[in-house]
Design a protein around this motif. Structure first.
Motif, PDB file in Angstrom:
ATOM      1  N   ILE A 149     176.229  65.493  79.463  1.00  0.00           N
ATOM      2  CA  ILE A 149     176.710  64.285  80.145  1.00  0.00           C
ATOM      3  C   ILE A 149     176.430  64.399  81.639  1.00  0.00           C
ATOM      4  CG2 ILE A 149     178.775  62.991  80.823  1.00  0.00           C
ATOM      5  CD1 ILE A 149     179.935  63.647  78.046  1.00  0.00           C
ATOM      6  N   LEU A 150     176.800  65.531  82.221  1.00  0.00           N
ATOM      7  CA  LEU A 150     176.599  65.726  83.654  1.00  0.00           C
ATOM      8  C   LEU A 150     175.123  65.783  84.019  1.00  0.00           C
ATOM      9  CD1 LEU A 150     179.396  68.372  84.361  1.00  0.00           C
ATOM     10  CD2 LEU A 150     179.407  65.961  84.985  1.00  0.00           C
ATOM     11  N   GLN A 151     174.314  66.422  83.170  1.00  0.00           N
ATOM     12  CA  GLN A 151     172.896  66.540  83.492  1.00  0.00           C
ATOM     13  C   GLN A 151     172.175  65.212  83.294  1.00  0.00           C
ATOM     14  OE1 GLN A 151     171.246  70.239  82.563  1.00  0.00           O
ATOM     15  NE2 GLN A 151     169.199  69.720  83.239  1.00  0.00           N
ATOM     16  N   SER A 152     172.560  64.450  82.287  1.00  0.00           N
ATOM     17  CA  SER A 152     171.929  63.144  82.074  1.00  0.00           C
ATOM     18  C   SER A 152     172.232  62.189  83.229  1.00  0.00           C
ATOM     19  CB  SER A 152     172.410  62.530  80.752  1.00  0.00           C
ATOM     20  OG  SER A 152     172.002  63.314  79.650  1.00  0.00           O
ATOM     21  N   LEU A 153     173.395  62.344  83.844  1.00  0.00           N
ATOM     22  CA  LEU A 153     173.757  61.538  85.008  1.00  0.00           C
ATOM     23  C   LEU A 153     173.174  62.099  86.297  1.00  0.00           C
ATOM     24  CD1 LEU A 153     177.510  60.838  84.168  1.00  0.00           C
ATOM     25  CD2 LEU A 153     175.670  59.144  84.236  1.00  0.00           C
ATOM     26  N   GLU A 154     172.478  63.246  86.186  1.00  0.00           N
ATOM     27  CA  GLU A 154     171.859  63.919  87.326  1.00  0.00           C
ATOM     28  C   GLU A 154     172.882  64.355  88.354  1.00  0.00           C
ATOM     29  OE1 GLU A 154     168.763  61.281  88.650  1.00  0.00           O
ATOM     30  OE2 GLU A 154     167.992  61.076  86.618  1.00  0.00           O
ATOM     31  N   ILE A 155     174.069  64.739  87.850  1.00  0.00           N
ATOM     32  CA  ILE A 155     175.131  65.240  88.710  1.00  0.00           C
ATOM     33  C   ILE A 155     175.040  66.758  88.837  1.00  0.00           C
ATOM     34  CG2 ILE A 155     177.639  65.532  88.888  1.00  0.00           C
ATOM     35  CD1 ILE A 155     177.908  62.752  87.604  1.00  0.00           C
ATOM     36  N   ARG A 156     174.754  67.434  87.713  1.00  0.00           N
ATOM     37  CA  ARG A 156     174.534  68.874  87.704  1.00  0.00           C
ATOM     38  C   ARG A 156     173.387  69.192  86.756  1.00  0.00           C
ATOM     39  NH1 ARG A 156     179.566  72.839  86.877  1.00  0.00           N
ATOM     40  NH2 ARG A 156     177.885  74.305  87.358  1.00  0.00           N
ATOM     41  N   SER A 157     172.813  70.368  86.945  1.00  0.00           N
ATOM     42  CA  SER A 157     171.763  70.827  86.031  1.00  0.00           C
ATOM     43  C   SER A 157     172.199  72.148  85.419  1.00  0.00           C
ATOM     44  CB  SER A 157     170.440  71.013  86.777  1.00  0.00           C
ATOM     45  OG  SER A 157     169.935  69.770  87.216  1.00  0.00           O
ATOM     46  N   PHE A 158     172.007  72.274  84.116  1.00  0.00           N
ATOM     47  CA  PHE A 158     172.418  73.475  83.398  1.00  0.00           C
ATOM     48  C   PHE A 158     171.265  74.164  82.679  1.00  0.00           C
ATOM     49  CE2 PHE A 158     176.118  70.753  83.713  1.00  0.00           C
ATOM     50  CZ  PHE A 158     177.105  71.625  84.154  1.00  0.00           C
ATOM     51  N   ALA A 159     170.280  73.389  82.236  1.00  0.00           N
ATOM     52  CA  ALA A 159     169.164  73.959  81.484  1.00  0.00           C
ATOM     53  C   ALA A 159     167.971  73.023  81.595  1.00  0.00           C
ATOM     54  CB  ALA A 159     169.546  74.152  80.011  1.00  0.00           C
ATOM     55  N   PRO A 160     166.750  73.546  81.444  1.00  0.00           N
ATOM     56  CA  PRO A 160     165.572  72.670  81.446  1.00  0.00           C
ATOM     57  C   PRO A 160     165.727  71.540  80.438  1.00  0.00           C
ATOM     58  CG  PRO A 160     164.897  74.966  81.508  1.00  0.00           C
ATOM     59  CD  PRO A 160     166.374  74.961  81.282  1.00  0.00           C
ATOM     60  N   GLN A 161     165.271  70.352  80.807  1.00  0.00           N
ATOM     61  CA  GLN A 161     165.392  69.182  79.952  1.00  0.00           C
ATOM     62  C   GLN A 161     164.073  68.852  79.275  1.00  0.00           C
ATOM     63  OE1 GLN A 161     168.763  67.194  79.807  1.00  0.00           O
ATOM     64  NE2 GLN A 161     168.813  69.417  80.019  1.00  0.00           N
ATOM     65  N   VAL A 162     164.134  68.572  77.997  1.00  0.00           N
ATOM     66  CA  VAL A 162     162.942  68.244  77.217  1.00  0.00           C
ATOM     67  C   VAL A 162     162.949  66.756  76.902  1.00  0.00           C
ATOM     68  CG1 VAL A 162     161.636  68.682  75.109  1.00  0.00           C
ATOM     69  CG2 VAL A 162     162.897  70.556  76.208  1.00  0.00           C
ATOM     70  N   SER A 163     161.923  66.043  77.360  1.00  0.00           N
ATOM     71  CA  SER A 163     161.725  64.642  76.993  1.00  0.00           C
ATOM     72  C   SER A 163     160.796  64.607  75.792  1.00  0.00           C
ATOM     73  CB  SER A 163     161.102  63.861  78.154  1.00  0.00           C
ATOM     74  OG  SER A 163     161.964  63.853  79.273  1.00  0.00           O
ATOM     75  N   ALA A 164     161.155  63.847  74.788  1.00  0.00           N
ATOM     76  CA  ALA A 164     160.327  63.749  73.591  1.00  0.00           C
ATOM     77  C   ALA A 164     160.399  62.328  73.060  1.00  0.00           C
ATOM     78  CB  ALA A 164     160.783  64.746  72.525  1.00  0.00           C
ATOM     79  N   CYS A 165     159.280  61.796  72.611  1.00  0.00           N
ATOM     80  CA  CYS A 165     159.276  60.427  72.119  1.00  0.00           C
ATOM     81  C   CYS A 165     159.951  60.363  70.747  1.00  0.00           C
ATOM     82  CB  CYS A 165     157.853  59.884  72.054  1.00  0.00           C
ATOM     83  SG  CYS A 165     156.779  60.753  70.908  1.00  0.00           S
ATOM     84  N   PRO A 166     160.457  59.193  70.358  1.00  0.00           N
ATOM     85  CA  PRO A 166     161.184  59.082  69.092  1.00  0.00           C
ATOM     86  C   PRO A 166     160.279  59.044  67.871  1.00  0.00           C
ATOM     87  CG  PRO A 166     161.091  56.957  70.171  1.00  0.00           C
ATOM     88  CD  PRO A 166     160.497  57.937  71.137  1.00  0.00           C
ATOM     89  N   GLY A 167     158.994  58.802  68.100  1.00  0.00           N
ATOM     90  CA  GLY A 167     158.067  58.684  66.982  1.00  0.00           C
ATOM     91  C   GLY A 167     157.920  57.245  66.513  1.00  0.00           C
ATOM     92  N   CYS A 168     156.801  56.935  65.918  1.00  0.00           N
ATOM     93  CA  CYS A 168     156.534  55.594  65.395  1.00  0.00           C
ATOM     94  C   CYS A 168     155.412  55.701  64.369  1.00  0.00           C
ATOM     95  CB  CYS A 168     156.153  54.637  66.531  1.00  0.00           C
ATOM     96  SG  CYS A 168     154.586  55.059  67.332  1.00  0.00           S
ATOM     97  N   GLY A 169     154.815  54.567  64.023  1.00  0.00           N
ATOM     98  CA  GLY A 169     153.747  54.581  63.031  1.00  0.00           C
ATOM     99  C   GLY A 169     152.492  55.302  63.483  1.00  0.00           C
ATOM    100  N   ARG A 170     152.394  55.576  64.774  1.00  0.00           N
ATOM    101  CA  ARG A 170     151.241  56.326  65.286  1.00  0.00           C
ATOM    102  C   ARG A 170     151.434  57.834  65.139  1.00  0.00           C
ATOM    103  NH1 ARG A 170     152.415  52.507  69.175  1.00  0.00           N
ATOM    104  NH2 ARG A 170     150.866  50.862  69.477  1.00  0.00           N
ATOM    105  N   THR A 171     152.670  58.237  64.792  1.00  0.00           N
ATOM    106  CA  THR A 171     152.972  59.670  64.747  1.00  0.00           C
ATOM    107  C   THR A 171     153.643  60.029  63.425  1.00  0.00           C
ATOM    108  OG1 THR A 171     155.078  59.229  65.842  1.00  0.00           O
ATOM    109  CG2 THR A 171     153.235  59.844  67.252  1.00  0.00           C
ATOM    110  N   THR A 172     152.935  59.799  62.330  1.00  0.00           N
ATOM    111  CA  THR A 172     153.527  60.115  61.027  1.00  0.00           C
ATOM    112  C   THR A 172     153.644  61.609  60.803  1.00  0.00           C
ATOM    113  OG1 THR A 172     151.324  59.947  60.029  1.00  0.00           O
ATOM    114  CG2 THR A 172     152.715  57.973  59.985  1.00  0.00           C
TER     115      THR A 172
END
Length: 480
Positions: free
Chosen positions: A351-374
């Motif tokens: 919660i705190l890291q998503s709000l950019e208030i504190r950082s605790f660990a490296p954050q991984v951005s990943a796409c949700p997937g779709c028909g292009r990524t079966t």
């Protein structure tokens, strides 16, 4: 052609895309991007102007990635309350805390769970002190934690009989770093004031902080009845909900006033007013924050199990935190049988890291997937990287200061893969359906290498480890 005759833009390019393109261009050239005539636009609600002198209204930073650094956060001003080595309030980071669910009289089990919570990132750990056996076990729990090299403040959670336990077991009173007192169940009438006084005097004598924790499920019934009676005489009566929220606020503030009268220092008091309804919690904390300078402990009580508990807690606390309200938080999840108690700590951190208030660990951005990524490769890869980070973080945190700020992207196809990877510190764009079987890796906005074959995941993890080793200076403390 858009705003500004000298700036030709592709018709389909949005302001956000233009903004990103200008940022990347400016970063690579190490100077502002210049044009012949002014252009004006809106990016994420932020107005910017571009002319031959550069971009105005923006603060360039060489390590900027995307738009995340545009977040604005203003903290409510409070006094600071010291809980052993942890400062709550003032300008201290918002602290994450949690609570054991073992039988406190079982010193071994409680110490082990407290150690596990501390390892997960809990900066304070609360334990139930509800019986003579529990009170007697507190010094042993603290000793066992010290033997394990775990130094985390222990908070004693008292209800009904705290005045008896703190008086009868002085070693327990001395060992705990903070007492949680619920003013709604310390007694009735004069007995309530007397019992409350005994607990406050124990805290003052031992130099301990106190959280006066009001809870809607155990609200002072006499106070609530009094306010209900007063409400019936009003020309414009409040709703029952409004009276209850007023009672919670008044209970917290009146108890704090009494605590100071009984000898507890102003900078030893933390307040909370917990409910299980999201909107109720938001309203009562806004009201409480406006009436005092005490640090506030945030938490949605009885949040629930699984997804419901996580979402409800996040919905309530994110709004308050964004408004600058809250100095320590706990996510009160109902755990599944035999589940990891540390989950509530990780949710609070996120919660705190998503709000950019504190950082605790490296954050991984990943796409949700779709028909292009079966293929499930990018999902499996994101999961493996998350697990790798969690496993390595205890070592990285001590050895590589700042690594918790790292941004990683694991993308599934060419649509957003290269762009997101460039905006991260390090990222990989995996091939989607029908794309060439290759995965470009970007570091600091530049193409670093292209991976192929069945070892893409392990190869990228190796690259990630080398990136951390080369970009984060080794802490002098780690070599001692």
């Amino acid at each position: 052609m858009r705003s500004g005759e000298g700036l030709a833009l592709p018709a389909a390019e949005s302001n956000r895309e233009l903004f990103h393109r200008l940022i990347i261009t400016g970063r690579r050239q190490k100077q502002p991007h210049t044009v012949r005539s002014p252009a004006i636009g809106i990016a994420g609600g932020f107005k910017w102007q571009l002319d031959r002198r550069g971009i105005h209204g923006l603060q360039f930073q060489s390590e900027m990635r995307g738009l995340h650094q545009m977040a604005i956060y203003r903290r409510r001003k409070t006094i600071g309350v010291k809980v052993e080595s942890v400062l709550i309030g003032s300008d201290a980071p918002i602290a994450v805390q949690s609570m054991t669910n073992t039988n406190t009289s079982d010193a071994v089990a409680t110490a082990n769970q407290a150690a596990a919570l501390a390892a997960a990132g809990s900066e304070l750990v609360r334990i139930t002190v509800n019986s003579p056996e529990a009170a007697q076990a507190v010094p042993e729990i603290a000793g066992r934690l010290a033997d394990q090299g775990v130094h985390v403040p222990l908070i004693g959670d008292f209800h009904f009989n705290g005045h008896i336990l703190l008086s009868k077991y002085p070693e327990c009173a001395r060992t705990l770093a903070k007492y949680r007192i619920n003013p709604g169940n310390v007694g009735v009438g004069k007995r309530r004031d007397e019992n409350f006084r005994k607990m406050i005097e124990a805290a003052a004598e031992n130099g301990k902080a106190v959280r006066i924790g009001v809870n809607w499920g155990s609200l002072d019934r006499m106070l609530l009845a009094q306010l209900m009676d007063e409400n019936t005489k009003r020309p414009d009566p409040l709703t029952v909900r409004e009276v209850m929220l007023e009672a919670m606020k008044r209970s917290a503030l009146e108890s704090a006033r009494m605590a100071e009268e009984f000898g507890l220092a102003h900078n030893r008091i933390i307040l909370s007013a917990k409910l299980s309804g999201v909107q109720d919690l938001i309203d009562v904390y806004r009201s409480l924050a406006a009436k005092c300078e005490y640090p506030l402990h945030l938490g949605l009580t009885e949040a629930g199990i699984g997804t419901k508990g996580i979402i409800a807690s996040t919905a309530a606390m994110a709004i308050l935190l964004q408004e600058g309200i809250g100095d320590t938080i706990r996510v009160s999840l109902t755990p599944s049988p035999n589940s990891d108690r540390g989950e509530e700590v990780r949710v609070a951190q996120q919660i705190l890291q998503s709000l950019e208030i504190r950082s605790f660990a490296p954050q991984v951005s990943a796409c949700p997937g779709c028909g292009r990524t079966t293929s499930t490769l990018f999902q499996e890869m994101a999961d493996q990287i998350e697990k790798h980070i969690r496993k390595q973080m205890p070592r990285w945190k001590g050895k590589y200061p700042g690594v918790e700020e790292l941004k990683i992207a694991v993308m599934g196809c060419v649509v957003n893969g290269p762009g997101e990877s460039k905006h991260a510190n390090i990222g990989i764009s995996l091939p989607g359906d029908g794309e060439a079987p290759k995965a470009p890796v970007y570091a600091d906005g530049h193409l670093l290498t292209t991976l192929r074959g069945s070892t893409i995941v392990s190869d990228f993890v190796s690259i990630l480890d080398k990136y951390i080793e080369s970009h984060y200076p080794v802490s002098p403390e780690s070599s001692k």
